[in-house]
Design a protein around this motif. Structure first.
Motif, mmCIF file in Angstrom:
data_model
loop_
_atom_site.group_PDB
_atom_site.id
_atom_site.type_symbol
_atom_site.label_atom_id
_atom_site.label_comp_id
_atom_site.label_asym_id
_atom_site.label_seq_id
_atom_site.Cartn_x
_atom_site.Cartn_y
_atom_site.Cartn_z
ATOM 1 N N GLN A 233 0.903 -1.177 0.178
ATOM 2 C CA GLN A 233 0.017 -0.104 -0.033
ATOM 3 C C GLN A 233 1.027 1.142 -0.212
ATOM 4 O O GLN A 233 0.501 2.273 -0.325
ATOM 5 C CB GLN A 233 -0.994 0.132 1.073
ATOM 6 C CG GLN A 233 -2.084 -0.880 1.078
ATOM 7 C CD GLN A 233 -3.022 -0.955 -0.101
ATOM 8 O OE1 GLN A 233 -3.176 0.128 -0.207
ATOM 9 N NE2 GLN A 233 -3.040 -2.155 -0.603
ATOM 10 N N ASP A 515 6.707 17.009 -3.933
ATOM 11 C CA ASP A 515 5.750 16.079 -4.435
ATOM 12 C C ASP A 515 5.744 15.298 -5.472
ATOM 13 O O ASP A 515 6.093 15.775 -6.600
ATOM 14 C CB ASP A 515 4.373 16.971 -4.634
ATOM 15 C CG ASP A 515 3.806 17.598 -3.252
ATOM 16 O OD1 ASP A 515 4.408 16.909 -2.142
ATOM 17 O OD2 ASP A 515 3.146 18.477 -3.021
ATOM 18 N N ASN A 517 4.093 12.763 -8.553
ATOM 19 C CA ASN A 517 2.803 12.168 -9.305
ATOM 20 C C ASN A 517 3.400 11.072 -10.145
ATOM 21 O O ASN A 517 4.031 11.177 -11.159
ATOM 22 C CB ASN A 517 2.027 13.285 -10.010
ATOM 23 C CG ASN A 517 0.872 12.687 -10.767
ATOM 24 O OD1 ASN A 517 0.513 11.590 -10.449
ATOM 25 N ND2 ASN A 517 0.075 13.734 -11.121
ATOM 26 N N SER A 519 2.108 9.301 -12.299
ATOM 27 C CA SER A 519 1.163 9.016 -13.212
ATOM 28 C C SER A 519 1.150 7.780 -14.150
ATOM 29 O O SER A 519 0.394 7.553 -14.721
ATOM 30 C CB SER A 519 1.030 10.384 -14.087
ATOM 31 O OG SER A 519 2.276 10.656 -14.755
ATOM 32 N N SER A 538 1.922 9.867 2.252
ATOM 33 C CA SER A 538 0.697 10.017 1.331
ATOM 34 C C SER A 538 0.088 11.126 1.090
ATOM 35 O O SER A 538 -0.321 11.844 2.079
ATOM 36 C CB SER A 538 -0.223 8.812 1.611
ATOM 37 O OG SER A 538 -1.112 8.638 0.892
ATOM 38 N N LEU A 539 -0.089 11.486 -0.197
ATOM 39 C CA LEU A 539 -1.007 12.847 -0.311
ATOM 40 C C LEU A 539 -2.473 12.312 -0.544
ATOM 41 O O LEU A 539 -3.404 13.072 -0.721
ATOM 42 C CB LEU A 539 -0.736 13.474 -1.641
ATOM 43 C CG LEU A 539 0.730 13.987 -1.774
ATOM 44 C CD1 LEU A 539 1.350 14.458 -3.116
ATOM 45 C CD2 LEU A 539 0.972 15.074 -0.710
ATOM 46 N N ASP A 540 -2.695 11.092 -0.421
ATOM 47 C CA ASP A 540 -4.191 10.578 -0.384
ATOM 48 C C ASP A 540 -4.677 9.696 0.960
ATOM 49 O O ASP A 540 -5.642 9.159 0.946
ATOM 50 C CB ASP A 540 -4.430 9.510 -1.830
ATOM 51 C CG ASP A 540 -3.984 10.145 -2.842
ATOM 52 O OD1 ASP A 540 -2.903 9.731 -3.595
ATOM 53 O OD2 ASP A 540 -4.522 11.320 -3.220
ATOM 54 N N ASN A 541 -3.594 9.852 1.746
ATOM 55 C CA ASN A 541 -4.036 9.055 3.346
ATOM 56 C C ASN A 541 -3.859 7.690 2.803
ATOM 57 O O ASN A 541 -4.737 6.918 3.653
ATOM 58 C CB ASN A 541 -5.285 9.573 3.951
ATOM 59 C CG ASN A 541 -4.922 11.138 4.263
ATOM 60 O OD1 ASN A 541 -3.936 11.605 4.951
ATOM 61 N ND2 ASN A 541 -6.132 11.946 4.032
ATOM 62 N N ALA A 542 -3.231 7.202 1.958
ATOM 63 C CA ALA A 542 -3.008 5.814 1.625
ATOM 64 C C ALA A 542 -2.394 4.994 2.402
ATOM 65 O O ALA A 542 -2.569 3.773 2.457
ATOM 66 C CB ALA A 542 -3.013 5.655 0.133
ATOM 67 N N GLU A 561 0.063 6.560 -6.272
ATOM 68 C CA GLU A 561 -0.022 7.575 -7.487
ATOM 69 C C GLU A 561 0.603 8.785 -7.228
ATOM 70 O O GLU A 561 1.247 9.381 -7.967
ATOM 71 C CB GLU A 561 -1.435 7.564 -7.869
ATOM 72 C CG GLU A 561 -2.044 6.312 -8.664
ATOM 73 C CD GLU A 561 -3.263 6.542 -9.693
ATOM 74 O OE1 GLU A 561 -3.515 7.688 -9.758
ATOM 75 O OE2 GLU A 561 -4.351 5.634 -9.431
ATOM 76 N N ARG A 562 0.345 8.983 -5.658
ATOM 77 C CA ARG A 562 1.103 10.449 -5.359
ATOM 78 C C ARG A 562 1.678 10.238 -3.924
ATOM 79 O O ARG A 562 0.989 9.622 -3.022
ATOM 80 C CB ARG A 562 -0.319 11.503 -5.115
ATOM 81 C CG ARG A 562 -0.982 11.677 -6.417
ATOM 82 C CD ARG A 562 -2.350 12.207 -6.318
ATOM 83 N NE ARG A 562 -1.927 13.917 -5.736
ATOM 84 C CZ ARG A 562 -2.464 14.568 -4.832
ATOM 85 N NH1 ARG A 562 -3.347 13.682 -4.015
ATOM 86 N NH2 ARG A 562 -2.445 15.655 -4.530
#
Length: 582
Positions: A233, A515, A517, A519, A538-542, A561-562
């Protein structure tokens, strides 16, 4: 920079969350398996314990026989071909060479004669009660009611081979040259076992870590898979290992907290999926498992579609260390081009690489490419004469040398004659076909085993690119930095690799954070090449924040991804080198 001598983490571990059970020691493991068998309430129950080549098979046999009195216990290995039979059957793949064999799509079934395998199946079919079939290929004999997979890490297998504790699977070659043992494992035994392992993924009930002597550890397969899924993750690190060498240096020993009693350390593998292992922490129990298992089980999540479509279930990026500070030159060498490695060895891709300088003394150099005007016949004649021992090779007469300093980056596409000189600390970045190095000259040295180190001039001369002249190399392979972003707090540079190479590398210098990405949704391998420590967020709280220390290699799976890398140490400015397939 702060003191990095003891900060390097030698035991990176993923803590697994959730409800799970673990069992440690044969007594506890067999008790759980007995309970699982009893729950089936059948007149005949078949327990299969599939083992990876290198597992201590006699220790397992004795432990089973001592615990399961009254059960029928069969070792599948006894029904497979042995020793000389294996050598003869696979002679074309093993070859007479000390280092190189040939890849082939062999399976564990190919180590069994059909009649003997059928005999094993017939024996099991006629039996009643509890039948335990164990060994490499045990799952071929029967349809199991309960399947256990007993695994061991590649580095642990190598240590057992080196000590003479084991030979290759089902062989008695305990005293054989370690290079020949490793070669057969690399080209045959481990390939076949990995193919069978993948076939069993949907059938395994329990997973056993057999790396520690007399201390096997078991978890349920579903919990083991959950641990890998949790790890993937977010960022993670492989478990590094370090190895001495005839040319080895002192930098890693002095800066990474290694054993000071060891004369030197030459190599460190900290980013090689096929060689390194992983630590998964289940409560109080730490499971060590081959890193290749994560690649084989979850290729899309880890590698991404782009990498998987090109390479299959292999993590093709390799990061490792080469330490010659206070040591000696590496061997003068060359890597084959793709056409040659495919036709000669059955490999689908070749070793394309680069040297990134983590440290260097004042007079350090990198040997790279050929001097202008060097004739093929002259160099080959000089190499062959030097190999007889009559004279030493005057390498600088034929090969370019470039001054090497910290943070230089030298690109090494296949066909380029090269080596690192003494007094350099190298982060080597390459596609991971890592066994295919053709040594051209080894400075007249013996290996640590007292034997001449293998030299492959006949192979090497067929793949040298004779157009890699001094001017061309300087213009195309030395410090090809291309600015991409320039601000007061952040500089991003493309650093390589050469246009024919499939790995793309960038370096980020920053004071606060950067940061990223992802992509392309492809696997990223990174190293903190300057600075005390950073944290990956994590920029997405993943995933939870992941700390990285100086020169630690870490992996960002394709499904991330981010992400952000933040400087949290004492260093005002840090640098991260990032590699991915483009």
């Amino acid at each position: 920079m702060g003191n990095n001598k003891t900060r390097y983490n030698h035991c990176p571990t993923t803590t697994v969350k959730g409800d799970f059970q673990t069992w440690t020691g044969f007594q506890a493991i067999f008790s759980e398996l007995s309970n699982a068998v009893a729950k089936r309430s059948k007149k005949k129950t078949v327990l299969v314990i599939e083992t990876y080549p290198g597992v201590r098979i006699e220790k397992l046999r004795d432990s089973l026989e001592n615990y399961f009195e009254g059960a029928t216990i069969l070792c599948a290995d006894d029904f497979a071909i042995h020793g000389q039979e294996i050598q003869e059957k696979f002679a074309m793949l093993i070859t007479e060479d000390r280092v190189f064999g040939r890849m082939a799509a062999i399976k564990i079934e190919d180590y069994y004669e059909k009649a003997k395998l059928e005999l094993l199946r017939e024996n099991v079919a006629m039996l009643t009660g509890l039948i335990i079939v164990f060994g490499t290929g045990a799952s071929l004999a029967v349809d199991a009611d309960l399947t256990v997979y007993m695994d061991v890490a590649r580095w642990e297998i190598q240590k057992r081979m080196r000590s003479g504790e084991i030979g290759n699977w089902n062989d008695t070659n305990l005293d054989e040259d370690i290079l020949r043992k490793y070669k057969r494992g690399f080209f045959l035994d481990w390939r076949a076992a990995d193919r069978l392992k993948v076939e069993l993924f949907s059938q395994i009930d329990y997973y056993v870590d057999e790396n520690e002597l007399d201390n096997p550890k078991m978890v349920r397969w579903s919990d083991y898979c959950s641990g890998l899924e949790q790890m993937l993750q977010g960022p993670f690190r492989f478990v590094p290992y370090f190895d001495p060498g005839v040319w080895g240096g002192q930098w890693m020993k002095e800066n990474l907290g290694l054993d000071s009693s060891v004369n030197n350390f030459a190599w460190a593998f900290d980013g090689v999926a096929e060689e390194n292992s992983l630590y998964l922490q289940f409560g109080e129990v730490r499971i060590e498992t081959p890193a290749i298992n994560a690649v084989l089980k979850y290729p899309m999540e880890l590698l991404g579609e782009l990498v998987f479509s090109r390479f299959g279930a292999e993590l093709p990026i390799r990061f490792d260390f080469l330490d010659t500070i206070g040591g000696q030159n590496l061997s003068l060498q060359v890597h084959p081009h793709k056409e040659y490695i495919k036709k000669q060895f059955g490999m689908d891709y070749t070793q394309e690489e680069s040297y990134y300088l983590l440290a260097a003394k004042e007079d350090a150099v990198v040997y790279l490419g050929l001097k202008d005007g060097v004739r093929e016949s002259d160099l080959i004649e000089a190499l062959e004469e030097a190999q007889t021992g009559a004279v030493d090779l005057d390498a600088t007469r034929y090969v370019n040398t470039f001054p090497a300093k910290k943070h230089d980056h030298f690109l090494i596409p296949s066909g380029t004659v090269h080596c690192s000189g003494a007094d350099s600390m190298i982060l080597e970045i390459s596609l991971s076909a890592y066994i295919f190095t053709f040594k051209l000259w080894d400075w007249g040295r013996l290996g640590l085993d007292g034997k001449p180190r293998p030299v492959h001039i006949d192979h090497g001369k067929k793949v040298i690119n004779w157009n890699r002249s001094e001017k061309w190399v300087a213009e195309n392979l030395v410090n090809q930095f291309e600015p991409l972003i320039e601000t007061a707090t952040h500089t991003k540079e493309k650093t390589g690799l050469y246009k024919t190479e499939q790995i793309y590398t960038e370096r980020d210098w920053f004071t606060d954070y950067v940061d990223y990405n992802n992509s392309e949704k492809t696997v990223n391998m990174l190293n903190l090449v300057e600075g005390d420590n950073v944290v990956v967020e994590s920029l997405d709280n993943a995933f939870e924040a992941f700390e990285v220390r100086y020169v630690e290699t870490f992996v960002i799976p394709a499904q991330v991804e981010r992400f952000r890398i933040r400087n949290i140490g004492k260093s005002e400015r840090v640098a991260v080198l990032r590699a991915r397939i483009m």
